[in-house]
Design a protein around this motif. Sequence first.
Motif, PDB file in Angstrom:
ATOM      1  N   UNK A   1      10.127   0.160   5.993  1.00  0.00           N
ATOM      2  CA  UNK A   1      10.804  -0.491   4.870  1.00  0.00           C
ATOM      3  C   UNK A   1      10.228  -0.023   3.533  1.00  0.00           C
ATOM      4  N   UNK A   2       8.906   0.137   3.466  1.00  0.00           N
ATOM      5  CA  UNK A   2       8.259   0.563   2.224  1.00  0.00           C
ATOM      6  C   UNK A   2       8.770   1.927   1.779  1.00  0.00           C
ATOM      7  N   UNK A   3       8.946   2.851   2.730  1.00  0.00           N
ATOM      8  CA  UNK A   3       9.461   4.187   2.381  1.00  0.00           C
ATOM      9  C   UNK A   3      10.947   4.128   2.037  1.00  0.00           C
TER      10      UNK A   3
ATOM     11  N   UNK B   1       5.868   8.153  -0.218  1.00  0.00           N
ATOM     12  CA  UNK B   1       6.526   8.999   0.779  1.00  0.00           C
ATOM     13  C   UNK B   1       8.046   8.914   0.681  1.00  0.00           C
ATOM     14  N   UNK B   2       8.553   7.966  -0.070  1.00  0.00           N
ATOM     15  CA  UNK B   2       9.991   7.857  -0.241  1.00  0.00           C
ATOM     16  C   UNK B   2      10.530   8.680  -1.394  1.00  0.00           C
ATOM     17  N   UNK B   3       9.647   9.306  -2.157  1.00  0.00           N
ATOM     18  CA  UNK B   3      10.058  10.028  -3.366  1.00  0.00           C
ATOM     19  C   UNK B   3      10.511  11.453  -3.060  1.00  0.00           C
ATOM     20  N   UNK B   4      11.520  11.573  -2.223  1.00  0.00           N
ATOM     21  CA  UNK B   4      12.188  12.842  -1.940  1.00  0.00           C
ATOM     22  C   UNK B   4      13.686  12.637  -2.034  1.00  0.00           C
ATOM     23  N   UNK B   5      14.390  13.626  -2.555  1.00  0.00           N
ATOM     24  CA  UNK B   5      15.831  13.507  -2.697  1.00  0.00           C
ATOM     25  C   UNK B   5      16.512  13.304  -1.347  1.00  0.00           C
TER      26      UNK B   5
ATOM     27  N   UNK C   1       0.824  -1.207   0.000  1.00  0.00           N
ATOM     28  CA  UNK C   1       0.000   0.000   0.000  1.00  0.00           C
ATOM     29  C   UNK C   1       0.858   1.257   0.000  1.00  0.00           C
ATOM     30  N   UNK C   2       2.030   1.204   0.625  1.00  0.00           N
ATOM     31  CA  UNK C   2       2.873   2.384   0.770  1.00  0.00           C
ATOM     32  C   UNK C   2       3.963   2.444  -0.295  1.00  0.00           C
TER      33      UNK C   2
ATOM     34  N   UNK D   1      12.998   8.426   5.960  1.00  0.00           N
ATOM     35  CA  UNK D   1      12.450   9.745   6.267  1.00  0.00           C
ATOM     36  C   UNK D   1      13.217  10.816   5.492  1.00  0.00           C
ATOM     37  N   UNK D   2      13.139  10.815   4.158  1.00  0.00           N
ATOM     38  CA  UNK D   2      13.884  11.794   3.357  1.00  0.00           C
ATOM     39  C   UNK D   2      13.341  13.203   3.556  1.00  0.00           C
TER      40      UNK D   2
END
Length: 304
Positions: free
Chosen positions: A109-111, A229-233, A25-26, A240-241
């Motif tokens: 883990x998903x993030x 939520x992981x799609x940050x540089x 889901x994440x 936790x980007x």
Amino acid sequence: MARNTMEAWIPEEWETSRVVQSITQISAVEALSARITMGSDTKHVPRTAGMDVAVVAKGGTYGEDTSLNDEVLLSAIKFGKAVRLAEEDIDDSVANVIEAKMIGWGKSYAKLIDNASLAVSAASNGTTVPFTSLYQLLNTTDATLSYTGGTNITTAASTGAPTYGEFSTAIGSVETGDYFDPGNMVAIAHPAFRKSLRGVVDGQSRPIFLQGTAGTPDTIFDVPIRWSLGAKLAATATSAPTGRPLMAFVNPELMLLGVRSGPESVFIDGRDGLSALTDESILKMRARRGWAYGHPNGASILVG
């Protein structure tokens, strides 16, 4: 997950596990990627630059294709964590504290797997930077694939919302390439884009972002969006980007996720060995994954 005192790794059931459900889901990477079973730590996966076609006259000679054939290497990296649990918390709690910890690990883990696969801005070192992320791939020149680093990356000029033109340029980088597949394209984006997208319209005041209803996804330019939520540089892989948000336009068939093992866990009973002195048990959780994107010309990124 029920308490188990056997010191053996127990895999999560893919169809029924609440841990796996929370991960898919994440995580856009876990949910969308082509899953490649890995029987060892490394696996070579074929990659082709395509194949040409031409008219052949009756009785004529077939021309031979000269397109590049090569491969990408998937290396399994272990993502894991351990937690100590007091016997009182396990035995006295009405809630299943072990399953709660497993689900919490699964969400982190998903993030982390999305960030490592999509948004890390450094070369892979197999540890803090486990893979060559999509961002790093698109930022690197590869002469053998006729790709110049940065070509498919669009960076918003303003600290405010990206403009219509910037969104259009980003998706256009893929639409004009040989790997464009309108039936398979997906946008993977950080939720920070949601607010800014609501106000973006084209020259005829039509919104480019449409919010989905039950059973239908949000879309941009009619392309379904998967929020991550992981799609940050980030300079190194993290759950936790804090960098700038990304929107990646991808073909899931080119997202190669090597699956070596997991998610899985082992419960080490506190009444065994030296740990018996503390009345604490240990729960370890892990997953082993490899990742690569098939071709840089098959994706683009907008940096928000």
